[in-house]
Design a protein around this motif. Structure first.
Motif, mmCIF file in Angstrom:
data_model
loop_
_atom_site.group_PDB
_atom_site.id
_atom_site.type_symbol
_atom_site.label_atom_id
_atom_site.label_comp_id
_atom_site.label_asym_id
_atom_site.label_seq_id
_atom_site.Cartn_x
_atom_site.Cartn_y
_atom_site.Cartn_z
ATOM 1 N N LEU A 38 -6.136 8.930 7.843
ATOM 2 C CA LEU A 38 -5.153 7.693 7.615
ATOM 3 C C LEU A 38 -4.902 7.649 6.156
ATOM 4 N N ALA A 39 -5.869 7.787 5.181
ATOM 5 C CA ALA A 39 -5.446 7.773 3.871
ATOM 6 C C ALA A 39 -4.549 8.981 3.585
ATOM 7 N N PHE A 40 -4.938 10.269 4.042
ATOM 8 C CA PHE A 40 -4.027 11.396 3.810
ATOM 9 C C PHE A 40 -2.477 11.054 4.437
ATOM 10 N N ILE A 41 -2.392 10.469 5.562
ATOM 11 C CA ILE A 41 -1.104 10.334 6.200
ATOM 12 C C ILE A 41 -0.416 9.397 5.479
ATOM 13 N N LEU A 42 -0.963 8.412 4.888
ATOM 14 C CA LEU A 42 -0.389 7.254 4.144
ATOM 15 C C LEU A 42 0.277 7.854 2.788
ATOM 16 N N LEU A 43 -0.512 8.642 2.375
ATOM 17 C CA LEU A 43 -0.148 9.467 0.992
ATOM 18 C C LEU A 43 1.310 10.214 1.271
ATOM 19 N N MET A 44 1.040 10.911 2.500
ATOM 20 C CA MET A 44 2.220 11.629 2.797
ATOM 21 C C MET A 44 3.349 10.874 3.200
ATOM 22 N N LEU A 45 3.227 9.573 3.618
ATOM 23 C CA LEU A 45 4.486 8.911 4.031
ATOM 24 C C LEU A 45 5.030 8.178 2.901
ATOM 25 N N SER A 46 4.123 7.924 1.851
ATOM 26 C CA SER A 46 4.359 7.355 0.608
ATOM 27 C C SER A 46 5.134 8.049 -0.195
ATOM 28 N N VAL A 47 4.846 9.715 -0.278
ATOM 29 C CA VAL A 47 5.703 10.565 -1.006
ATOM 30 C C VAL A 47 7.085 10.974 -0.375
ATOM 31 N N GLU A 48 7.019 10.989 0.953
ATOM 32 C CA GLU A 48 8.116 11.395 1.827
ATOM 33 C C GLU A 48 9.308 10.241 1.517
ATOM 34 N N ILE A 56 3.991 0.615 3.159
ATOM 35 C CA ILE A 56 4.401 1.589 4.573
ATOM 36 C C ILE A 56 3.957 0.783 5.907
ATOM 37 N N PRO A 57 5.130 0.536 6.396
ATOM 38 C CA PRO A 57 4.831 -0.280 7.853
ATOM 39 C C PRO A 57 3.936 0.363 8.935
ATOM 40 N N PRO A 58 2.914 -0.314 9.616
ATOM 41 C CA PRO A 58 2.208 0.448 10.544
ATOM 42 C C PRO A 58 3.093 1.162 11.740
ATOM 43 N N ALA A 59 4.190 0.606 11.982
ATOM 44 C CA ALA A 59 5.228 1.241 12.769
ATOM 45 C C ALA A 59 5.559 2.666 12.519
ATOM 46 N N ALA A 60 5.663 2.764 11.116
ATOM 47 C CA ALA A 60 6.066 4.261 10.629
ATOM 48 C C ALA A 60 4.939 5.055 10.863
ATOM 49 N N VAL A 61 3.743 4.744 10.655
ATOM 50 C CA VAL A 61 2.484 5.371 10.798
ATOM 51 C C VAL A 61 2.235 5.757 12.394
ATOM 52 N N ALA A 62 2.558 4.649 13.403
ATOM 53 C CA ALA A 62 2.511 4.832 14.739
ATOM 54 C C ALA A 62 3.257 5.952 15.105
ATOM 55 N N GLU A 63 4.534 5.932 14.896
ATOM 56 C CA GLU A 63 5.745 6.783 15.191
ATOM 57 C C GLU A 63 5.199 8.264 14.823
ATOM 58 N N ASP A 64 4.652 8.405 13.504
ATOM 59 C CA ASP A 64 4.364 9.806 13.184
ATOM 60 C C ASP A 64 3.059 10.248 14.061
ATOM 61 N N LEU A 65 2.087 9.415 14.256
ATOM 62 C CA LEU A 65 1.082 9.862 15.001
ATOM 63 C C LEU A 65 1.398 10.190 16.612
#
Ligand SMILES: [Zn+2]
Length: 263
Positions: A38-48, A56-65
């Motif tokens: 999850l830390a790597f995914i958040l880093l990725m979303l943060s950069v993108e 980063i909203p949890p909904a954005a993480v959930a959508e990607d997952l």
């Protein structure tokens, strides 16, 4: 979380780890691979998204997952691209980089008891972690998350002074870690900082050796009866297991086994 945070980690990684722990609270320590992934995914979303990890909203993480199949190759590729942009990946093995951690997560694992690598092995830990994260992140809403305190990251750099050799135990040999500069191997120390372990020889040269894995060094400390989170001194040899063995195996038992084989 100490193993995720080298003292030199850039702020964006620190923030990604803290946000990951927050999203997984209160049980972020139960599944270390989930926290890492999850830390790597958040880093990725943060950069993108050009947005700090903490927002980063949890909904954005959930959508990607939810977009990931059983083999999230595209996710791996995006994490690598973002990690390189942020300067935390693509630096090779050694202190100050998170490449070791990432390689561990995305690589196929050797099947236990099959050091020759004939069996197919186990799929990358990342794949299972992504599946489990999908179930968890679609759970609590933003309101719940805001009330969850950010867990405090323990920052750990520690030094293990070794009287004689740092010995890596493998099925057919016990091999001391040698200095890359002067070949010295007696009376050095190990420096553990986040995910990185380096050997510092008696003359003060620093060597990064991929056989020194932080989990195994911490495991070896536990079997040597030493504290895991503090500086320590080993009077004689310090035995550390190598990859064919499980990360929890007792290096002392393996060394007797190995010694008997060699005798
Ligand atoms: Zn040296």
């Amino acid at each position: 979380m100490a193993y995720l945070l080298p003292t030199t980690a850039p702020d964006v990684w620190r923030a990604a780890v803290a946000r990951a722990a927050q999203l997984l609270a209160p049980s972020w320590e139960e599944r270390p691979n989930g926290l890492k992934a999850l830390a790597f995914i958040l880093l990725m979303l943060s950069v993108e998204r050009e947005q700090p990890p903490e927002s980063i909203p949890p909904a954005a993480v959930a959508e990607d997952l939810s977009d990931q199949g059983e083999e999230p190759h595209e996710l791996s590729r995006r994490i690598e691209a973002a990690g390189t942009t942020a300067g935390v990946l693509g630096n090779g093995y050694g202190p100050d980089t998170l490449d070791t951690l990432w390689t561990d997560l995305k690589s196929w694992q050797e099947a236990p008891g099959d050091p020759m690598g004939d069996a197919e092995g186990w799929p990358p830990a990342l794949w299972a972690a992504v599946g489990q994260l999908h179930e968890r992140i679609s759970g609590p809403g933003e309101a719940v998350i805001r009330r969850t305190p950010v867990p405090v990251a323990s920052l750990g750099a520690l030094t293990i002074s070794v009287g004689r050799y740092v010995n890596v135990v493998s099925p057919d040999a016990i091999v001391p870690i040698k200095c890359d500069t002067c070949n010295g191997c007696e009376g050095g120390s190990l420096r553990v900082d986040g995910p990185a372990v380096t050997f510092v020889c008696a003359d003060g040269h620093t060597t990064a050796n991929p056989r020194l894995e932080v989990w195994r060094v911490r495991n070896a400390l536990a079997y040597a009866g030493l504290p895991i989170g503090a500086d320590a001194t080993v009077e004689r040899d310090f035995l550390v297991t190598s990859r064919p063995y499980s990360a929890q195996s007792d290096p002392r038992y393996l060394s007797r086994f190995t010694a008997a084989l060699l005798a």
